[in-house]
Design a protein around this motif. Structure first.
Motif, PDB file in Angstrom:
ATOM      1  N   VAL A 116      -4.493 -60.560 -44.184  1.00 46.63           N
ATOM      2  CA  VAL A 116      -4.747 -62.125 -44.438  1.00 46.63           C
ATOM      3  C   VAL A 116      -5.159 -63.290 -44.895  1.00 46.63           C
ATOM      4  CG1 VAL A 116      -3.525 -64.077 -42.771  1.00 46.63           C
ATOM      5  CG2 VAL A 116      -2.371 -61.962 -42.528  1.00 46.63           C
ATOM      6  N   VAL A 117      -6.995 -62.528 -44.359  1.00 48.19           N
ATOM      7  CA  VAL A 117      -7.956 -63.115 -44.656  1.00 48.19           C
ATOM      8  C   VAL A 117      -8.293 -63.232 -46.184  1.00 48.19           C
ATOM      9  CG1 VAL A 117     -10.440 -64.065 -43.982  1.00 48.19           C
ATOM     10  CG2 VAL A 117      -8.710 -63.535 -42.682  1.00 48.19           C
ATOM     11  N   GLU A 118      -8.216 -61.871 -46.930  1.00 45.05           N
ATOM     12  CA  GLU A 118      -8.363 -60.967 -47.830  1.00 45.05           C
ATOM     13  C   GLU A 118      -7.667 -62.100 -49.331  1.00 45.05           C
ATOM     14  OE1 GLU A 118     -10.024 -58.381 -51.084  1.00 45.05           O
ATOM     15  OE2 GLU A 118     -10.783 -59.087 -48.994  1.00 45.05           O
ATOM     16  N   VAL A 119      -5.935 -62.101 -48.786  1.00 44.08           N
ATOM     17  CA  VAL A 119      -5.375 -62.660 -49.934  1.00 44.08           C
ATOM     18  C   VAL A 119      -5.375 -64.058 -49.463  1.00 44.08           C
ATOM     19  CG1 VAL A 119      -4.116 -60.170 -49.254  1.00 44.08           C
ATOM     20  CG2 VAL A 119      -2.914 -62.584 -48.409  1.00 44.08           C
ATOM     21  N   THR A 120      -5.360 -64.185 -48.529  1.00 41.62           N
ATOM     22  CA  THR A 120      -5.075 -66.572 -48.751  1.00 41.62           C
ATOM     23  C   THR A 120      -5.696 -67.004 -49.362  1.00 41.62           C
ATOM     24  OG1 THR A 120      -4.872 -66.338 -46.279  1.00 41.62           O
ATOM     25  CG2 THR A 120      -5.137 -68.022 -47.497  1.00 41.62           C
ATOM     26  N   PRO A 121      -6.539 -66.754 -50.224  1.00 46.89           N
ATOM     27  CA  PRO A 121      -7.834 -67.647 -51.114  1.00 46.89           C
ATOM     28  C   PRO A 121      -7.468 -67.137 -52.860  1.00 46.89           C
ATOM     29  CG  PRO A 121      -9.396 -66.111 -50.347  1.00 46.89           C
ATOM     30  CD  PRO A 121      -7.580 -65.927 -49.539  1.00 46.89           C
ATOM     31  N   ILE A 122      -6.464 -65.870 -52.578  1.00 42.71           N
ATOM     32  CA  ILE A 122      -6.161 -65.367 -53.670  1.00 42.71           C
ATOM     33  C   ILE A 122      -5.073 -66.218 -54.349  1.00 42.71           C
ATOM     34  CG2 ILE A 122      -5.161 -63.806 -55.150  1.00 42.71           C
ATOM     35  CD1 ILE A 122      -7.595 -61.657 -53.371  1.00 42.71           C
ATOM     36  N   GLY A 123      -4.028 -66.332 -53.091  1.00 46.90           N
ATOM     37  CA  GLY A 123      -2.554 -66.180 -52.886  1.00 46.90           C
ATOM     38  C   GLY A 123      -2.581 -68.254 -52.659  1.00 46.90           C
ATOM     39  N   ILE A 124      -3.344 -69.211 -52.460  1.00 45.87           N
ATOM     40  CA  ILE A 124      -2.991 -70.159 -53.148  1.00 45.87           C
ATOM     41  C   ILE A 124      -4.054 -70.885 -54.774  1.00 45.87           C
ATOM     42  CG2 ILE A 124      -4.579 -72.426 -52.208  1.00 45.87           C
ATOM     43  CD1 ILE A 124      -4.710 -71.508 -49.349  1.00 45.87           C
ATOM     44  N   GLN A 125      -4.948 -69.864 -54.765  1.00 44.40           N
ATOM     45  CA  GLN A 125      -4.888 -70.281 -56.230  1.00 44.40           C
ATOM     46  C   GLN A 125      -4.044 -69.295 -57.108  1.00 44.40           C
ATOM     47  OE1 GLN A 125      -9.390 -69.880 -57.537  1.00 44.40           O
ATOM     48  NE2 GLN A 125      -8.382 -67.397 -59.163  1.00 44.40           N
ATOM     49  N   ASN A 126      -3.485 -68.467 -56.931  1.00 48.76           N
ATOM     50  CA  ASN A 126      -2.356 -67.253 -58.042  1.00 48.76           C
ATOM     51  C   ASN A 126      -1.092 -67.970 -57.951  1.00 48.76           C
ATOM     52  OD1 ASN A 126      -4.420 -66.809 -59.215  1.00 48.76           O
ATOM     53  ND2 ASN A 126      -4.364 -64.814 -58.247  1.00 48.76           N
ATOM     54  N   LEU A 127      -0.138 -68.322 -56.539  1.00 48.66           N
ATOM     55  CA  LEU A 127       0.825 -68.333 -55.931  1.00 48.66           C
ATOM     56  C   LEU A 127       1.251 -70.088 -55.786  1.00 48.66           C
ATOM     57  CD1 LEU A 127       1.554 -65.531 -53.640  1.00 48.66           C
ATOM     58  CD2 LEU A 127       2.271 -66.201 -56.459  1.00 48.66           C
ATOM     59  N   GLY A 128       0.238 -70.946 -55.584  1.00 50.00           N
ATOM     60  CA  GLY A 128       0.269 -72.664 -55.126  1.00 50.00           C
ATOM     61  C   GLY A 128       0.971 -72.209 -54.243  1.00 50.00           C
ATOM     62  N   TRP A 129       2.078 -73.147 -54.320  1.00 46.39           N
ATOM     63  CA  TRP A 129       3.416 -72.999 -52.511  1.00 46.39           C
ATOM     64  C   TRP A 129       3.946 -72.492 -52.347  1.00 46.39           C
ATOM     65  CZ3 TRP A 129       8.104 -73.071 -53.111  1.00 46.39           C
ATOM     66  CH2 TRP A 129       8.677 -72.934 -54.312  1.00 46.39           C
ATOM     67  N   ARG A 130       4.144 -71.517 -53.312  1.00 43.26           N
ATOM     68  CA  ARG A 130       4.982 -70.267 -53.653  1.00 43.26           C
ATOM     69  C   ARG A 130       4.343 -69.596 -51.903  1.00 43.26           C
ATOM     70  NH1 ARG A 130       5.281 -71.728 -58.056  1.00 43.26           N
ATOM     71  NH2 ARG A 130       7.548 -72.132 -59.313  1.00 43.26           N
ATOM     72  N   PHE A 131       2.726 -69.412 -51.974  1.00 42.22           N
ATOM     73  CA  PHE A 131       2.191 -68.971 -51.241  1.00 42.22           C
ATOM     74  C   PHE A 131       3.075 -69.028 -50.102  1.00 42.22           C
ATOM     75  CE2 PHE A 131      -1.432 -68.063 -48.269  1.00 42.22           C
ATOM     76  CZ  PHE A 131      -1.471 -66.948 -47.848  1.00 42.22           C
ATOM     77  N   TYR A 132       3.283 -69.589 -49.378  1.00 44.06           N
ATOM     78  CA  TYR A 132       3.876 -70.605 -48.084  1.00 44.06           C
ATOM     79  C   TYR A 132       4.744 -70.086 -47.742  1.00 44.06           C
ATOM     80  CZ  TYR A 132      -0.728 -73.186 -48.226  1.00 44.06           C
ATOM     81  OH  TYR A 132      -1.844 -73.499 -48.430  1.00 44.06           O
ATOM     82  N   ILE A 133       5.407 -69.372 -48.202  1.00 47.28           N
ATOM     83  CA  ILE A 133       7.689 -68.285 -48.273  1.00 47.28           C
ATOM     84  C   ILE A 133       7.083 -67.916 -47.467  1.00 47.28           C
ATOM     85  CG2 ILE A 133       8.670 -67.734 -49.397  1.00 47.28           C
ATOM     86  CD1 ILE A 133       9.052 -70.410 -50.923  1.00 47.28           C
ATOM     87  N   ILE A 134       6.104 -66.565 -47.873  1.00 49.17           N
ATOM     88  CA  ILE A 134       5.955 -65.669 -46.740  1.00 49.17           C
ATOM     89  C   ILE A 134       5.861 -65.653 -45.403  1.00 49.17           C
ATOM     90  CG2 ILE A 134       3.511 -63.597 -46.715  1.00 49.17           C
ATOM     91  CD1 ILE A 134       2.938 -64.542 -49.861  1.00 49.17           C
ATOM     92  N   TRP A 135       5.616 -66.962 -44.993  1.00 48.77           N
ATOM     93  CA  TRP A 135       4.687 -67.343 -43.884  1.00 48.77           C
ATOM     94  C   TRP A 135       6.072 -67.020 -43.057  1.00 48.77           C
ATOM     95  CZ3 TRP A 135       1.176 -63.695 -43.317  1.00 48.77           C
ATOM     96  CH2 TRP A 135       0.045 -64.273 -44.192  1.00 48.77           C
TER      97      TRP A 135
END
Length: 531
Positions: A433-452
């Motif tokens: 989770v900690v590894e992918v979070t900054p990459i997810g925020i940068q590349n996926l934007g709001w879609r990153f939060y759908i995962i959770w």
């Protein structure tokens, strides 16, 4: 007459339990401090410049520097799997605290990415040893009706350290230069003071009754039972606990499955105690804690509030600090209710609330990425309320139970291994989770939060269908339950999901106590006749 030395500072009963909890709680407070401090460090400009992590192209490396701590925790948990039974609970935690302090020193003195990563791995190893062991020690020395409350209290103390770190981060945000991030890492002095109190506590409180019984030191174990219960050695209740533990040990030695058997798929030959299933249940609930998305916020909430919501850095730090206080306060609700509601209901309550919060967070953050919308920043900022509300649900439902459940669900001979594997599962998914979070925020934007949203929604039926209740049961009750070869879908069994102790276990205890009382009376009468 010579003065008789009394063990455990002369403490018995409730006071002895209190000081055990204090010793374990100091360890968990240190964990919370170490977790919280890095969320402010990763947005410190001096830290980023010193370690050459300023460029957006270094986002992946920054995520790795942050997440590598969890790899250390994972390694420490695996180490606890092998060392926990050999060293005992006390010595394992003393070792973990010492290693953790060495890691803190390396981090506070860091001038390179390599040193920082080495310090975080070493500190993580110590933390992994501690978090795999302290909950077991608390569970094995607690009365049945207090066990859940005390372990949840320990996890609330994690938030005391977490809140302290966040407020320190906020205060230092007004300071320029190395002190803005090095001073929080002077937690090495905090670490040493905590280690000192732990050493004094653990050297005096050798209350490891089940561990001693397992290792053939029965007389010491019985004395500890009597001291914790504040009863005489020949009290029927003390003798009941002794006989139940002895029976569980003998049964497990005859039927338990070794890790080698598990790896070689030989478990079915001796699977009478459902060892693999119990291990997977404990590991699964620890994975769920990370799938809830908690460490998106615990490690990166200031980053989330600046990047996804569009707030300023100072306001983001202030809101993170304020959130840590309400997170701590609402987590207190879990202490009385972990026994009243039970583990299952708390977990389902937490997952449901977290899912709803992430739905609103996702919908509101999306507006921040709509440049054509005039009020996008105002709408996106409303998501802050749901981040706060998310921590309410997590604090009540998911904060402590995943650390408690593996220590209760696993058998006596697998408890140390089960807790270690559960903690290792938590930390390896924490790393992910900690590894992918900054990459997810940068590349996926709001879609990153759908995962959770999806992951939290999936937890609800998983817990409902597959997880038996452990509240209100003694540790020996859980052994009895799994000896009956229960079905995989536990929701059909009302006794298995009840938060109250099933009557059959209460009746068994009363029968044994009365039988022992009758034996004691007969022996007394025979003695009187003989005299």
């Amino acid at each position: 007459m010579p003065k008789v030395s009394r063990p455990y500072w002369g403490l018995r009963g409730g006071w002895l339990t209190f000081w055990i909890t204090t010793a374990c709680g100091a360890d968990m407070t240190l964990l919370g401090y170490d977790q919280g401090v890095f969320s402010g460090v990763v947005i410190s400009q001096d830290f980023l410049r010193t370690h050459n992590l300023e460029s957006p192209s270094k986002t992946t490396l920054l995520g790795t520097v942050t997440a590598i701590y969890d790899i250390g925790c994972f390694l420490g948990s695996i180490l606890a799997y092998w060392l926990g039974e050999r060293l005992g609970r006390k010595n394992t935690i003393l070792l973990g605290s010492t290693v953790m302090s060495i890691g803190a020193i390396l981090q506070v003195s860091s001038y390179s990415v390599g040193q920082m990563m080495a310090g975080r791995v070493i500190g993580g190893i110590g933390n992994g040893l501690n978090t795999s062991t302290a909950p077991i020690w608390q569970v094995e020395t607690s009365k049945m009706h207090l066990r859940g409350k005390l372990v949840i209290l320990e996890n609330v103390l994690v938030l005391v350290g977490f809140s302290l770190a966040n407020w320190l981060n906020y205060g230092l945000s007004f300071v320029n230069g190395p002190v803005s991030w090095r001073f929080p890492w002077h937690s090495n002095s905090f670490s040493f003071s905590s280690c000192s109190s732990l050493r004094h506590g653990f050297l005096s409180l050798r209350v490891l009754r089940r561990w001693l019984m397992t290792h053939g030191r029965e007389e010491e174990a019985i004395q500890i039972i009597a001291d914790l219960e504040d009863k005489d050695l020949d009290d029927p209740f003390v003798q009941l606990q002794r006989s139940e533990m002895k029976y569980s040990i003998e049964y497990e030695r005859a039927n338990s499955v070794s890790f080698s058997d598990i790896l070689h798929r030989k478990a079915n030959e001796k699977a009478g105690t459902k060892t693999i299933r119990r291990l997977l249940l404990g590991m699964g609930v620890q994975a769920m804690q990370q799938f809830s998305g908690i460490n998106v916020g615990s490690y990166y909430l200031p980053t989330v509030l600046t990047k996804s919501v569009g707030l300023g850095e100072s306001l983001a730090r202030l809101l993170t600090a304020c959130n840590s206080v309400q997170y701590l306060l609402f987590s207190l609700i879990g202490i009385p209710n972990v026994e009243r509601w039970g583990r299952r209901k708390l977990l389902i309550f937490g997952a449901t609330g977290q899912c709803v919060c992430y739905i609103f967070i996702t919908a509101l953050i999306r507006y921040n990425e709509m440049p054509e919308y005039a009020h996008r920043h105002q709408v996106a900022s409303a998501s802050v309320a749901f981040f706060f509300l998310y921590y309410v649900f997590f604090g009540i439902g998911m904060q402590g139970v995943p650390w408690l459940y593996p220590t209760e669900i696993n058998s006596l001979t697998m408890r140390t291994k089960g807790a270690a594997l559960g903690a290792a599962t938590n930390w390896i998914f924490n790393f992910m989770v900690v590894e992918v979070t900054p990459i997810g925020i940068q590349n996926l934007g709001w879609r990153f939060y759908i995962i959770w949203i999806v992951l939290n929604a999936a937890m609800i039926p998983t817990i409902y269908f597959f997880y038996p209740e452990t509240a209100g049961r003694s540790l020996e009750d859980m052994d009895d339950y799994f000896r009956t070869n229960p079905g995989l879908l536990v929701f059909r069994d009302k006794e298995a999901i009840s938060s109250k102790r099933p009557e059959k276990y209460q009746a068994k205890d009363q029968y044994i106590i009365h039988a022992k009382e009758d034996v004691a009376i007969e022996e007394s009468q025979h003695l009187e006749v003989a005299v």
